[in-house]
Scaffold this motif. Structure first.
Motif, PDB file in Angstrom:
ATOM      1  N   VAL A   8      18.690  10.363 -24.114  1.00 47.64           N
ATOM      2  CA  VAL A   8      17.697  10.631 -23.085  1.00 47.64           C
ATOM      3  C   VAL A   8      16.775   9.426 -22.971  1.00 47.64           C
ATOM      4  CG1 VAL A   8      15.804  12.130 -22.389  1.00 47.64           C
ATOM      5  CG2 VAL A   8      17.786  13.103 -23.538  1.00 47.64           C
ATOM      6  N   SER A  11      11.840   7.504 -19.736  1.00 45.99           N
ATOM      7  CA  SER A  11      11.220   7.900 -18.471  1.00 45.99           C
ATOM      8  C   SER A  11      11.571   9.335 -18.079  1.00 45.99           C
ATOM      9  CB  SER A  11      11.653   6.941 -17.364  1.00 45.99           C
ATOM     10  OG  SER A  11      13.043   7.044 -17.148  1.00 45.99           O
ATOM     11  N   GLU A  12      12.508   9.945 -18.758  1.00 43.11           N
ATOM     12  CA  GLU A  12      12.929  11.315 -18.466  1.00 43.11           C
ATOM     13  C   GLU A  12      12.451  12.298 -19.519  1.00 43.11           C
ATOM     14  OE1 GLU A  12      17.115  10.833 -18.514  1.00 43.11           O
ATOM     15  OE2 GLU A  12      17.161   9.626 -16.713  1.00 43.11           O
ATOM     16  N   THR A  13      11.526  11.871 -20.383  1.00 45.70           N
ATOM     17  CA  THR A  13      11.124  12.681 -21.521  1.00 45.70           C
ATOM     18  C   THR A  13       9.624  12.932 -21.536  1.00 45.70           C
ATOM     19  OG1 THR A  13      10.808  10.739 -22.936  1.00 45.70           O
ATOM     20  CG2 THR A  13      13.008  11.746 -22.929  1.00 45.70           C
ATOM     21  N   PRO A  34      13.592  16.210 -23.500  1.00 43.92           N
ATOM     22  CA  PRO A  34      13.773  16.044 -22.059  1.00 43.92           C
ATOM     23  C   PRO A  34      12.631  16.703 -21.286  1.00 43.92           C
ATOM     24  CG  PRO A  34      15.839  16.688 -23.081  1.00 43.92           C
ATOM     25  CD  PRO A  34      14.761  16.834 -24.129  1.00 43.92           C
ATOM     26  N   ARG A  76       4.955  16.268 -16.048  1.00 42.59           N
ATOM     27  CA  ARG A  76       5.642  15.090 -15.515  1.00 42.59           C
ATOM     28  C   ARG A  76       6.331  14.340 -16.642  1.00 42.59           C
ATOM     29  NH1 ARG A  76       0.621  14.814 -13.565  1.00 42.59           N
ATOM     30  NH2 ARG A  76       0.114  13.041 -14.883  1.00 42.59           N
ATOM     31  N   ALA A  77       7.444  13.695 -16.339  1.00 44.97           N
ATOM     32  CA  ALA A  77       8.103  12.821 -17.303  1.00 44.97           C
ATOM     33  C   ALA A  77       7.087  11.805 -17.784  1.00 44.97           C
ATOM     34  CB  ALA A  77       9.299  12.137 -16.662  1.00 44.97           C
TER      35      ALA A  77
END
Length: 90
Positions: A8, A11-13, A34, A76-77
């Motif tokens: 992961v 920026s997606e976590t 995530p 938010r990520a």
């Protein structure tokens, strides 16, 4: 102990920190997980991954980027999420 899934991207976590009894129940100080759209979806993910949280998470305050947040609030990520159980004393 801080864990992150290697598949992961950052920026997606979100980064989750556990405090006091929540830390003991989770078995880790924090972790990177995530990103989810809402606090409710994120806490469901945390409960599925760490069943020990079931006893304490319902009474915890969840902060997202320093603000107390409810189940329908957005995450938010890249956010910092803190799980704080009630504290005694004064």
């Amino acid at each position: 102990m801080h864990t992150q899934r290697p598949d992961v991207g950052a920026s997606e976590t979100v980064t989750v920190r556990y405090w006091a009894g929540a830390r003991a129940a989770a078995g880790v100080d924090g972790e990177t997980v995530p990103a989810e759209a809402t606090v409710g979806a994120l806490t469901a993910r945390l409960l599925a991954a760490r069943p020990g949280l079931a006893a304490v998470l319902p009474v915890c305050t969840v902060l997202v980027d320093g603000l107390a947040s409810g189940p329908d609030d957005a995450v938010r990520a890249g956010s910092a999420v803190e799980v704080l159980p009630p504290f005694a004393g004064g």
